[in-house]
Design an enzyme around this catalytic site. Structure first.
Site, PDB file in Angstrom:
ATOM      1  N   GLU A 139      -1.742  29.064   3.673  1.00 55.50           N
ATOM      2  CA  GLU A 139      -2.849  28.547   4.495  1.00 55.50           C
ATOM      3  C   GLU A 139      -2.435  28.501   5.976  1.00 55.50           C
ATOM      4  O   GLU A 139      -3.266  28.659   6.873  1.00 55.50           O
ATOM      5  CB  GLU A 139      -3.304  27.169   4.009  1.00 55.50           C
ATOM      6  CG  GLU A 139      -3.703  27.106   2.527  1.00 55.50           C
ATOM      7  CD  GLU A 139      -5.042  27.763   2.186  1.00 55.50           C
ATOM      8  OE1 GLU A 139      -5.750  28.236   3.102  1.00 55.50           O
ATOM      9  OE2 GLU A 139      -5.367  27.814   0.974  1.00 55.50           O
ATOM     10  N   HIS A 176     -10.404  34.375  -4.611  1.00 63.52           N
ATOM     11  CA  HIS A 176     -11.157  33.717  -5.686  1.00 63.52           C
ATOM     12  C   HIS A 176     -11.338  34.657  -6.871  1.00 63.52           C
ATOM     13  O   HIS A 176     -11.298  34.228  -8.030  1.00 63.52           O
ATOM     14  CB  HIS A 176     -12.535  33.253  -5.183  1.00 63.52           C
ATOM     15  CG  HIS A 176     -12.461  32.012  -4.353  1.00 63.52           C
ATOM     16  ND1 HIS A 176     -13.428  31.662  -3.447  1.00 63.52           N
ATOM     17  CD2 HIS A 176     -11.526  31.043  -4.280  1.00 63.52           C
ATOM     18  CE1 HIS A 176     -13.080  30.525  -2.856  1.00 63.52           C
ATOM     19  NE2 HIS A 176     -11.934  30.141  -3.341  1.00 63.52           N
ATOM     20  N   ASN A 222     -12.118  30.811   5.359  1.00 65.04           N
ATOM     21  CA  ASN A 222     -12.153  31.437   4.038  1.00 65.04           C
ATOM     22  C   ASN A 222     -11.518  32.829   4.028  1.00 65.04           C
ATOM     23  O   ASN A 222     -11.603  33.547   3.025  1.00 65.04           O
ATOM     24  CB  ASN A 222     -13.599  31.529   3.527  1.00 65.04           C
ATOM     25  CG  ASN A 222     -14.196  30.164   3.299  1.00 65.04           C
ATOM     26  OD1 ASN A 222     -13.524  29.265   2.795  1.00 65.04           O
ATOM     27  ND2 ASN A 222     -15.442  29.981   3.705  1.00 65.04           N
ATOM     28  N   LYS A 267     -14.062  17.702   3.950  1.00 62.79           N
ATOM     29  CA  LYS A 267     -14.723  18.289   2.782  1.00 62.79           C
ATOM     30  C   LYS A 267     -14.190  17.566   1.562  1.00 62.79           C
ATOM     31  O   LYS A 267     -12.975  17.505   1.354  1.00 62.79           O
ATOM     32  CB  LYS A 267     -14.367  19.773   2.666  1.00 62.79           C
ATOM     33  CG  LYS A 267     -15.305  20.703   3.376  1.00 62.79           C
ATOM     34  CD  LYS A 267     -15.062  22.102   2.834  1.00 62.79           C
ATOM     35  CE  LYS A 267     -15.708  23.159   3.662  1.00 62.79           C
ATOM     36  NZ  LYS A 267     -15.384  24.509   3.153  1.00 62.79           N
ATOM     37  N   GLU A 308     -19.732  23.950   8.236  1.00 60.61           N
ATOM     38  CA  GLU A 308     -19.549  25.367   7.880  1.00 60.61           C
ATOM     39  C   GLU A 308     -20.804  26.213   8.049  1.00 60.61           C
ATOM     40  O   GLU A 308     -21.174  27.003   7.193  1.00 60.61           O
ATOM     41  CB  GLU A 308     -19.016  25.482   6.433  1.00 60.61           C
ATOM     42  CG  GLU A 308     -18.294  26.805   6.219  1.00 60.61           C
ATOM     43  CD  GLU A 308     -17.548  26.881   4.890  1.00 60.61           C
ATOM     44  OE1 GLU A 308     -16.765  25.957   4.613  1.00 60.61           O
ATOM     45  OE2 GLU A 308     -17.728  27.881   4.183  1.00 60.61           O
ATOM     46  N   ARG A 317     -16.371  27.671  10.888  1.00 63.32           N
ATOM     47  CA  ARG A 317     -15.542  27.084   9.819  1.00 63.32           C
ATOM     48  C   ARG A 317     -15.380  28.051   8.636  1.00 63.32           C
ATOM     49  O   ARG A 317     -14.399  28.006   7.913  1.00 63.32           O
ATOM     50  CB  ARG A 317     -16.120  25.738   9.354  1.00 63.32           C
ATOM     51  CG  ARG A 317     -15.182  24.991   8.425  1.00 63.32           C
ATOM     52  CD  ARG A 317     -15.538  23.527   8.263  1.00 63.32           C
ATOM     53  NE  ARG A 317     -14.561  22.879   7.391  1.00 63.32           N
ATOM     54  CZ  ARG A 317     -14.506  21.589   7.135  1.00 63.32           C
ATOM     55  NH1 ARG A 317     -15.370  20.777   7.684  1.00 63.32           N
ATOM     56  NH2 ARG A 317     -13.583  21.089   6.347  1.00 63.32           N
ATOM     57  N   HIS A 351      -3.547  28.429  -6.034  1.00 61.83           N
ATOM     58  CA  HIS A 351      -4.611  28.845  -5.114  1.00 61.83           C
ATOM     59  C   HIS A 351      -4.033  29.560  -3.880  1.00 61.83           C
ATOM     60  O   HIS A 351      -4.473  30.652  -3.509  1.00 61.83           O
ATOM     61  CB  HIS A 351      -5.419  27.610  -4.702  1.00 61.83           C
ATOM     62  CG  HIS A 351      -6.433  27.875  -3.655  1.00 61.83           C
ATOM     63  ND1 HIS A 351      -7.551  28.635  -3.886  1.00 61.83           N
ATOM     64  CD2 HIS A 351      -6.486  27.497  -2.352  1.00 61.83           C
ATOM     65  CE1 HIS A 351      -8.260  28.715  -2.771  1.00 61.83           C
ATOM     66  NE2 HIS A 351      -7.634  28.023  -1.823  1.00 61.83           N
ATOM     67  N   ARG A 363     -22.731   3.519  -1.666  1.00 59.38           N
ATOM     68  CA  ARG A 363     -23.258   4.447  -0.645  1.00 59.38           C
ATOM     69  C   ARG A 363     -22.278   4.759   0.478  1.00 59.38           C
ATOM     70  O   ARG A 363     -22.667   5.248   1.538  1.00 59.38           O
ATOM     71  CB  ARG A 363     -24.568   3.940  -0.051  1.00 59.38           C
ATOM     72  CG  ARG A 363     -25.660   3.850  -1.086  1.00 59.38           C
ATOM     73  CD  ARG A 363     -27.027   3.788  -0.447  1.00 59.38           C
ATOM     74  NE  ARG A 363     -28.024   3.687  -1.481  1.00 59.38           N
ATOM     75  CZ  ARG A 363     -28.342   2.544  -2.109  1.00 59.38           C
ATOM     76  NH1 ARG A 363     -27.746   1.422  -1.762  1.00 59.38           N
ATOM     77  NH2 ARG A 363     -29.239   2.535  -3.050  1.00 59.38           N
ATOM     78  N   LYS A 416      -7.093  23.665  12.862  1.00 55.18           N
ATOM     79  CA  LYS A 416      -8.165  23.280  11.933  1.00 55.18           C
ATOM     80  C   LYS A 416      -9.079  22.248  12.592  1.00 55.18           C
ATOM     81  O   LYS A 416     -10.306  22.328  12.464  1.00 55.18           O
ATOM     82  CB  LYS A 416      -7.597  22.753  10.614  1.00 55.18           C
ATOM     83  CG  LYS A 416      -8.714  22.313   9.678  1.00 55.18           C
ATOM     84  CD  LYS A 416      -8.611  22.712   8.250  1.00 55.18           C
ATOM     85  CE  LYS A 416      -9.914  22.367   7.518  1.00 55.18           C
ATOM     86  NZ  LYS A 416      -9.749  22.134   6.116  1.00 55.18           N
ATOM     87  N   HIS A 419      -9.920  34.237   0.996  1.00 49.50           N
ATOM     88  CA  HIS A 419     -10.438  33.495  -0.151  1.00 49.50           C
ATOM     89  C   HIS A 419     -11.454  34.309  -0.960  1.00 49.50           C
ATOM     90  O   HIS A 419     -11.539  34.151  -2.172  1.00 49.50           O
ATOM     91  CB  HIS A 419     -11.073  32.176   0.301  1.00 49.50           C
ATOM     92  CG  HIS A 419     -10.056  31.162   0.755  1.00 49.50           C
ATOM     93  ND1 HIS A 419      -9.184  31.396   1.794  1.00 49.50           N
ATOM     94  CD2 HIS A 419      -9.748  29.928   0.288  1.00 49.50           C
ATOM     95  CE1 HIS A 419      -8.406  30.328   1.952  1.00 49.50           C
ATOM     96  NE2 HIS A 419      -8.723  29.429   1.059  1.00 49.50           N
TER      97      HIS A 419
END
Ligand SMILES: NC(=O)c1ccc[n+]([C@@H]2O[C@H](COP(=O)([O-])OP(=O)(O)OC[C@H]3O[C@@H](n4cnc5c(N)ncnc54)[C@H](O)[C@@H]3O)[C@@H](O)[C@H]2O)c1
Length: 350
Positions: free
Chosen positions: A176, A239, A232, A134, A224, A228, A252, A112, A214, A235
């Site tokens: 980035e 994507h 993206n 994340k 997010e 946040r 990426h 856990r 960041k 992105h």
């Protein structure tokens, strides 16, 4: 140089991101380092001279995004059980974003939740993936769809590790960095326009600035729900580019570079960004050896692909666009015809 993360808005978590030569680290508990053969072959010996622990084990998992799966996480968990880790034990992620995301996720699951530390070794993971907690894996439905927000206890960023990084991987990280600058900080963008990132001090400064930005974003919005999502930028389009090319043509960060050029074209169409600003971003990406051209074969198809993205909430597409250099705007309701008009600028006939 230390950048603090302070998630006081959601929970009382603080930890430090250290950008410097890797310090000597001593842990009064069992430690498992998770890495892959590429990183281990290049840097594990160095890492081991920096770490002391009650017991130290190394778990090596295969290299590559295609191994970022629940199966690999289960293999890491099994190794943790084999080594009889307890709730006080610690995992260390030693590698790029793939290792970081999976190690963090494993740490969130083992009994856990146990502690983990990030030692990122790619530029992308140093400026982006290792910051903000994340974690997760991919599955057949898409990328990063399974995971947890789970913060590390510390992040150690040593730019020295980047010396062995292939040029394309380095450039993918620069994408980035450019993203952060265009969205949040005009003077940082101007710094990057003249920056020689092959110079160690300049690179360190760029990493510091990106991590600070960041951290500032994550401190406001860990999960997010708002700002946040600005990370993206590039992105949404990127994507689709990755998906259309079966994740084999572009890294990426390269797809994000193309995505930023497309987002900028949309921002120009909506009078949020000038042609001149869009050209400056494109120039910087090209100077950073990133791709900026992509031929859209079928505009309708490309548009439909937006809806496969998990970030397209309630069947509307969330576009993150520059709103002048260093500023951003999130738009949910851009007319389909306007988007398609911009996409057709990238169409085959152009
Ligand atoms: N958690 C987040 O907030 C976040 C943000 C952005 C991206 N990501 C994730 O990060 C992943 C991409 O990360 P990445 O670009 O670091 O890819 P990666 O982890 O696959 O690393 C790229 C390649 O570089 C190799 N490598 C790593 N360090 C090296 C070094 N010092 N020298 C030589 N080779 C080295 C790796 O073994 C790999 O082959 C994706 O899975 C993406 O989803 C996560």
């Amino acid at each position: 140089m230390i950048v603090p993360i302070e998630l006081s808005q959601t929970q009382n978590i603080t930890y430090d991101i250290t950008i410097d030569s890797l310090p000597k680290l001593a842990f009064d508990r069992k430690v498992v380092i998770v890495t892959n053969p590429t990183v281990a072959g290049l840097h594990l010996k160095t890492l081991l001279t920096h770490i002391k622990a009650t017991q130290l084990h190394v778990v090596t998992i295969p290299d590559g995004e295609k191994y970022k799966t629940l199966e690999t996480v289960e293999n890491i968990l099994n190794e943790c059980f084999e080594h009889k880790l307890d709730r006080k034990s610690l995992l260390i992620a030693f590698g790029g974003g793939v290792i970081g995301d999976m190690t963090g996720f494993t740490a969130s699951l083992y009994q856990r939740g146990i502690d983990f530390v990030q030692i990122p070794t790619t530029l992308l993971s140093q400026v982006d993936a290792s910051v903000g907690g994340k974690t997760g894996v991919n599955n057949k439905y898409g990328k990063n769809l399974i995971g947890a927000f789970y913060q590390p206890k510390a992040v150690y960023i040593d730019p020295e590790f980047l010396k062995t990084l292939p040029a394309r991987e380095f450039a993918a990280g620069v994408a980035e960095i450019v993203k952060m600058a265009v969205m949040f900080d005009k003077s940082y963008f101007e710094f990057l326009q003249d920056a020689d990132l092959s110079n160690e001090e300049v690179l360190k400064e760029a990493i510091r600035k990106s991590v600070e930005l960041k951290a500032w974003v994550v401190n406001q919005d860990e999960k997010e729900a708002g700002i946040r999502a600005v990370l993206n930028y590039g992105h949404t389009f990127g994507h689709v580019v990755e998906n259309e090319t079966n994740y084999t043509t572009y890294l990426h960060g390269e797809a994000v570079a193309i995505g930023m050029v497309m987002a900028n074209a949309l921002a120009v169409e909506l009078d949020l960004f000038t042609q001149e600003e869009a050209r400056k971003v494109k120039d910087l990406l090209e100077r950073s050896s990133l791709p900026t051209e992509y031929v859209i074969k079928d505009v309708d198809d490309f548009y439909e692909h937006f809806f496969l993205d998990k970030k397209s909430a309630n069947n509307s597409i969330k576009f993150i666009l520059p709103n002048g250099m260093g500023k951003h705007k999130m738009l949910n309701d851009i007319d389909e015809n306007i988007v398609k008009k911009v996409l057709s600028q990238f169409g085959e006939q152009q």
